[in-house]
Write a protein that holds these residues in place. Structure first.
Motif, PDB file in Angstrom:
ATOM      1  N   MET A 369       0.831  -1.206   0.000  1.00  0.00           N
ATOM      2  CA  MET A 369       0.000   0.000   0.000  1.00  0.00           C
ATOM      3  C   MET A 369       0.864   1.254   0.000  1.00  0.00           C
ATOM      4  O   MET A 369       0.516   2.262  -0.632  1.00  0.00           O
ATOM      5  CB  MET A 369      -0.917  -0.026   1.228  1.00  0.00           C
ATOM      6  CG  MET A 369      -1.946   1.099   1.264  1.00  0.00           C
ATOM      7  SD  MET A 369      -3.064   1.042  -0.173  1.00  0.00           S
ATOM      8  CE  MET A 369      -3.848  -0.559   0.077  1.00  0.00           C
ATOM      9  N   TRP A 370       1.993   1.209   0.660  1.00  0.00           N
ATOM     10  CA  TRP A 370       2.923   2.345   0.677  1.00  0.00           C
ATOM     11  C   TRP A 370       3.384   2.672  -0.749  1.00  0.00           C
ATOM     12  O   TRP A 370       3.461   3.840  -1.134  1.00  0.00           O
ATOM     13  CB  TRP A 370       4.111   2.002   1.570  1.00  0.00           C
ATOM     14  CG  TRP A 370       5.149   3.075   1.704  1.00  0.00           C
ATOM     15  CD1 TRP A 370       6.175   3.323   0.850  1.00  0.00           C
ATOM     16  CD2 TRP A 370       5.256   4.048   2.740  1.00  0.00           C
ATOM     17  NE1 TRP A 370       6.926   4.384   1.284  1.00  0.00           N
ATOM     18  CE2 TRP A 370       6.381   4.853   2.460  1.00  0.00           C
ATOM     19  CE3 TRP A 370       4.530   4.325   3.904  1.00  0.00           C
ATOM     20  CZ2 TRP A 370       6.789   5.900   3.276  1.00  0.00           C
ATOM     21  CZ3 TRP A 370       4.936   5.366   4.715  1.00  0.00           C
ATOM     22  CH2 TRP A 370       6.046   6.142   4.403  1.00  0.00           C
ATOM     23  N   LYS A 371       3.674   1.626  -1.533  1.00  0.00           N
ATOM     24  CA  LYS A 371       4.117   1.842  -2.913  1.00  0.00           C
ATOM     25  C   LYS A 371       2.975   2.273  -3.810  1.00  0.00           C
ATOM     26  O   LYS A 371       3.124   3.151  -4.669  1.00  0.00           O
ATOM     27  CB  LYS A 371       4.758   0.557  -3.448  1.00  0.00           C
ATOM     28  CG  LYS A 371       6.052   0.169  -2.749  1.00  0.00           C
ATOM     29  CD  LYS A 371       6.619  -1.131  -3.292  1.00  0.00           C
ATOM     30  CE  LYS A 371       7.898  -1.525  -2.554  1.00  0.00           C
ATOM     31  NZ  LYS A 371       8.444  -2.822  -3.055  1.00  0.00           N
ATOM     32  N   GLN A 372       1.804   1.652  -3.642  1.00  0.00           N
ATOM     33  CA  GLN A 372       0.654   2.011  -4.471  1.00  0.00           C
ATOM     34  C   GLN A 372       0.221   3.459  -4.250  1.00  0.00           C
ATOM     35  O   GLN A 372      -0.196   4.137  -5.192  1.00  0.00           O
ATOM     36  CB  GLN A 372      -0.514   1.070  -4.191  1.00  0.00           C
ATOM     37  CG  GLN A 372      -0.321  -0.338  -4.722  1.00  0.00           C
ATOM     38  CD  GLN A 372      -1.501  -1.233  -4.413  1.00  0.00           C
ATOM     39  OE1 GLN A 372      -2.389  -0.880  -3.626  1.00  0.00           O
ATOM     40  NE2 GLN A 372      -1.520  -2.413  -5.018  1.00  0.00           N
ATOM     41  N   CYS A 373       0.293   3.929  -3.019  1.00  0.00           N
ATOM     42  CA  CYS A 373      -0.101   5.302  -2.713  1.00  0.00           C
ATOM     43  C   CYS A 373       1.028   6.292  -2.988  1.00  0.00           C
ATOM     44  O   CYS A 373       0.809   7.507  -2.918  1.00  0.00           O
ATOM     45  CB  CYS A 373      -0.525   5.422  -1.250  1.00  0.00           C
ATOM     46  SG  CYS A 373      -2.038   4.516  -0.838  1.00  0.00           S
ATOM     47  N   GLY A 374       2.215   5.793  -3.268  1.00  0.00           N
ATOM     48  CA  GLY A 374       3.338   6.683  -3.519  1.00  0.00           C
ATOM     49  C   GLY A 374       3.690   7.517  -2.306  1.00  0.00           C
ATOM     50  O   GLY A 374       3.971   8.715  -2.413  1.00  0.00           O
ATOM     51  N   MET A 400       2.046  12.240  -0.641  1.00  0.00           N
ATOM     52  CA  MET A 400       1.360  11.216  -1.421  1.00  0.00           C
ATOM     53  C   MET A 400       1.429  11.568  -2.902  1.00  0.00           C
ATOM     54  O   MET A 400       1.163  12.710  -3.298  1.00  0.00           O
ATOM     55  CB  MET A 400      -0.100  11.125  -0.980  1.00  0.00           C
ATOM     56  CG  MET A 400      -0.883  10.025  -1.665  1.00  0.00           C
ATOM     57  SD  MET A 400      -2.645  10.119  -1.294  1.00  0.00           S
ATOM     58  CE  MET A 400      -3.108  11.528  -2.310  1.00  0.00           C
ATOM     59  N   HIS A 401       1.784  10.595  -3.717  1.00  0.00           N
ATOM     60  CA  HIS A 401       1.811  10.752  -5.167  1.00  0.00           C
ATOM     61  C   HIS A 401       1.191   9.490  -5.759  1.00  0.00           C
ATOM     62  O   HIS A 401       1.851   8.455  -5.855  1.00  0.00           O
ATOM     63  CB  HIS A 401       3.240  10.939  -5.681  1.00  0.00           C
ATOM     64  CG  HIS A 401       3.936  12.130  -5.104  1.00  0.00           C
ATOM     65  ND1 HIS A 401       3.747  13.412  -5.578  1.00  0.00           N
ATOM     66  CD2 HIS A 401       4.805  12.241  -4.068  1.00  0.00           C
ATOM     67  CE1 HIS A 401       4.478  14.255  -4.869  1.00  0.00           C
ATOM     68  NE2 HIS A 401       5.130  13.577  -3.948  1.00  0.00           N
ATOM     69  N   VAL A 402      -0.095   9.574  -6.108  1.00  0.00           N
ATOM     70  CA  VAL A 402      -0.819   8.412  -6.625  1.00  0.00           C
ATOM     71  C   VAL A 402      -1.613   8.842  -7.853  1.00  0.00           C
ATOM     72  O   VAL A 402      -2.202   9.916  -7.895  1.00  0.00           O
ATOM     73  CB  VAL A 402      -1.756   7.819  -5.540  1.00  0.00           C
ATOM     74  CG1 VAL A 402      -2.760   8.839  -5.063  1.00  0.00           C
ATOM     75  CG2 VAL A 402      -2.464   6.576  -6.062  1.00  0.00           C
ATOM     76  N   ASN A 403      -1.628   7.978  -8.869  1.00  0.00           N
ATOM     77  CA  ASN A 403      -2.347   8.257 -10.108  1.00  0.00           C
ATOM     78  C   ASN A 403      -3.421   7.210 -10.380  1.00  0.00           C
ATOM     79  O   ASN A 403      -3.800   6.982 -11.521  1.00  0.00           O
ATOM     80  CB  ASN A 403      -1.365   8.296 -11.292  1.00  0.00           C
ATOM     81  CG  ASN A 403      -0.360   9.421 -11.155  1.00  0.00           C
ATOM     82  OD1 ASN A 403      -0.706  10.525 -10.748  1.00  0.00           O
ATOM     83  ND2 ASN A 403       0.887   9.135 -11.502  1.00  0.00           N
ATOM     84  N   LYS A 410      -8.747   8.402  -2.565  1.00  0.00           N
ATOM     85  CA  LYS A 410      -9.426   8.734  -1.308  1.00  0.00           C
ATOM     86  C   LYS A 410      -8.934   7.839  -0.167  1.00  0.00           C
ATOM     87  O   LYS A 410      -8.714   8.298   0.957  1.00  0.00           O
ATOM     88  CB  LYS A 410     -10.942   8.578  -1.467  1.00  0.00           C
ATOM     89  CG  LYS A 410     -11.734   9.002  -0.222  1.00  0.00           C
ATOM     90  CD  LYS A 410     -13.209   8.835  -0.416  1.00  0.00           C
ATOM     91  CE  LYS A 410     -13.975   9.331   0.813  1.00  0.00           C
ATOM     92  NZ  LYS A 410     -13.543   8.676   2.064  1.00  0.00           N
ATOM     93  N   TYR A 411      -8.750   6.547  -0.462  1.00  0.00           N
ATOM     94  CA  TYR A 411      -8.258   5.638   0.577  1.00  0.00           C
ATOM     95  C   TYR A 411      -6.863   6.048   1.039  1.00  0.00           C
ATOM     96  O   TYR A 411      -6.566   6.052   2.238  1.00  0.00           O
ATOM     97  CB  TYR A 411      -8.250   4.198   0.045  1.00  0.00           C
ATOM     98  CG  TYR A 411      -7.725   3.187   1.033  1.00  0.00           C
ATOM     99  CD1 TYR A 411      -8.545   2.678   2.039  1.00  0.00           C
ATOM    100  CD2 TYR A 411      -6.401   2.753   0.981  1.00  0.00           C
ATOM    101  CE1 TYR A 411      -8.060   1.758   2.954  1.00  0.00           C
ATOM    102  CE2 TYR A 411      -5.913   1.834   1.883  1.00  0.00           C
ATOM    103  CZ  TYR A 411      -6.745   1.336   2.867  1.00  0.00           C
ATOM    104  OH  TYR A 411      -6.266   0.430   3.779  1.00  0.00           O
ATOM    105  N   CYS A 412      -6.003   6.405   0.089  1.00  0.00           N
ATOM    106  CA  CYS A 412      -4.641   6.805   0.435  1.00  0.00           C
ATOM    107  C   CYS A 412      -4.638   8.116   1.221  1.00  0.00           C
ATOM    108  O   CYS A 412      -3.865   8.280   2.171  1.00  0.00           O
ATOM    109  CB  CYS A 412      -3.795   6.939  -0.826  1.00  0.00           C
ATOM    110  SG  CYS A 412      -3.521   5.382  -1.723  1.00  0.00           S
TER     111      CYS A 412
END
Length: 485
Positions: A369-374, A400-403, A410-412
């Motif tokens: 999750m840390w990687k997915q949410c950046g 946070m950097h997520v695409n 929203k979850y991140c």
């Protein structure tokens, strides 16, 4: 149930000593225990007796059978007090009634974030303070404010909340009035010397104690029969922060902590009151036990550290410093030692091998999750995507950097959102759910004014006049109406 005479004796402030009152209560408690020798009954406790003087720890309703009329017990119909050797089957139902006693500087903000996110995702009601983060007013001598919570603009029509997770001193009888009978009761403890050191620096208590942290430890550890004077050693900052902090949060007054018999009985009552007492130093194991206790999923107990100081600003305590602080917080040491041993028994009952596997699985999902949410720890304070609960730059913040999809973003965002912001989001959500739009103007909405706009000063250069303000037509008509004839 205790007789009316015993209860009246507890409420009176007469010349009887606390030892005599405690003995009379013990006699009645032993009589009631004979009737239930085959079944273990959870007991409440009366923490604050009201009036002046210190409170006395007394069990309440220990002899009453579950479901019988009279005072409510915190025992529910199906209490998950133990863990099976095998994982729970598909018949396991998530528990949505929870009381979390939030202790100071014990990693409780991380757990509170988990509970607030779960409440927001499942449309559950949370007992929210009208403003701030406290459900009581310990500084002014007020205990848990039942009336205010029932009449709150965030209260459901029933007056009962699904979750209670904000700061307050333990008062079971009062807290039961706004929670459900089958609520699961949990809390968290931490090594006492670490609690005191973290609290001292976080709340800047050097002015209150009149000494820096090192100077305070030196004064507390003075030997050779020399007694060093320490300012406010036996008083509390703002009526709630000070010596033996965890014991105070769990309802004991300072006089109670000096009485071994009262402290011993209080710890036993607390053991019967809480389904699970987590340990901050073993947070991942605590989250695994919490997940199985509540029958939640891995995503529900996913947690990022909140309100944690950066390594640069941590104080690493020597063995001598730890011993000095443990002597100063002796009641907390006994409390922590008991529940740490109890936690080990929970892990043994759960299974060591099974626990290692679940902890490894939880950490792997957190890393994913840390990687997915950046996510990464923020180094600067001027980031657009920076989320922090810091009062200053000493506390860890995240970027946070997520695409991904809007749901994932929203979850991140909620995962790293500070607990005060989550609390404010739930205020608006519960207010909109339980009140009509037309009633909005009739209520005091001072709680909604969280962020204050900065006043912008107009800079002028020497010799340059400011532009003249244009007069609106309505202002001109008003001026003409009041012009003298």
């Amino acid at each position: 149930m205790f007789s009316e005479a015993a209860v009246a004796a507890l409420g009176r402030r007469d010349a009887r000593s606390s030892q005599q009152i405690l003995q009379s209560v013990k006699d009645e408690l032993n009589g009631s225990r004979r009737e239930r020798a085959d079944s273990r009954q959870m007991g409440d406790l009366v923490t604050l007796c009201g009036g002046e003087g210190h409170s006395r720890w007394t069990p309440w309703g220990a002899g009453r059978k579950a479901g019988s009329p009279g005072k409510r017990n915190i025992q529910g119909a199906e209490e998950p007090r133990a863990w099976a050797a095998q994982p729970a089957g598909p018949t396991c139902r998530p528990r949505r009634h929870l009381v979390f006693l939030k202790t100071h500087k014990c990693g409780s903000s991380t757990l509170q974030s988990v509970f607030l996110r779960y409440a927001a995702a499942n449309n559950l009601s949370v007992a929210l303070p009208y403003s701030g983060v406290y459900l009581d007013a310990a500084g002014s001598g007020q205990s848990f404010r039942v009336k205010e919570l029932k009449e709150s603009p965030f209260a459901p029509p029933s007056g009962k909340y699904h979750l209670l997770v904000h700061h307050t001193r333990l008062n079971v009888r009062a807290m039961q009035q706004v929670t459900y009978n089958d609520s699961v009761w949990v809390t968290v403890l931490r090594e006492p010397s670490a609690v005191f050191e973290s609290m001292f620096h976080y709340y800047h208590l050097h002015k209150f104690f009149g000494a820096t942290f090192d100077h305070l430890v030196w004064k507390l550890g003075a030997h050779d029969g020399v007694k060093m004077w320490l300012k406010n050693a036996n008083t509390r900052y703002q009526g709630r922060l000070g010596r033996n902090q965890m014991s105070f949060d769990l309802g004991l007054d300072d006089l109670d902590t000096h009485m071994d018999t009262v402290l011993r009985d209080a710890i036993k009552i607390l053991d019967d009151t809480f389904h699970l007492v987590m340990i901050a130093e073993r947070m991942d194991e605590s989250l695994v036990l919490l997940k199985h206790l509540l029958c939640w999923g891995d995503e529900d107990v996913m947690a990022m550290a909140h309100n944690v100081r950066k390594d640069l600003y941590r104080s690493y305590l020597s063995e001598q410093t730890v011993a000095t602080l443990e002597h100063f917080n002796a009641a907390d040491v006994k409390l922590y030692s008991y529940f740490k041993e109890k936690f080990d028994k929970h892990v043994e009952a759960f299974g060591r091998g099974r626990m290692e596997g679940e902890v490894a699985n939880l950490r792997a999902k957190r890393d994913k999750m840390w990687k997915q949410c950046g996510l990464r720890e923020s180094r600067s304070s001027s980031s657009k995507h920076r989320q922090t609960s810091a009062k200053d730059h000493h506390v860890v913040a995240y970027q946070m950097h997520v695409n991904g999809s809007s749901r994932q973003r929203k979850y991140c965002q909620d995962l790293i959102r500070p607990t005060p912001e989550l609390t404010q989001m739930l205020r608006w959500k519960q207010y909109a759910r339980y009140h009509q739009r037309g009633a909005r103007s009739a209520l005091n909405l001072s709680w909604s004014q969280t962020f204050k706009r900065k006043k912008i000063k107009r800079k002028t250069r020497k010799g340059v006049a400011l532009p003249v303000r244009r007069i609106h037509r309505s202002d001109r008509r008003t001026a003409n109406r009041h012009r003298p004839q």
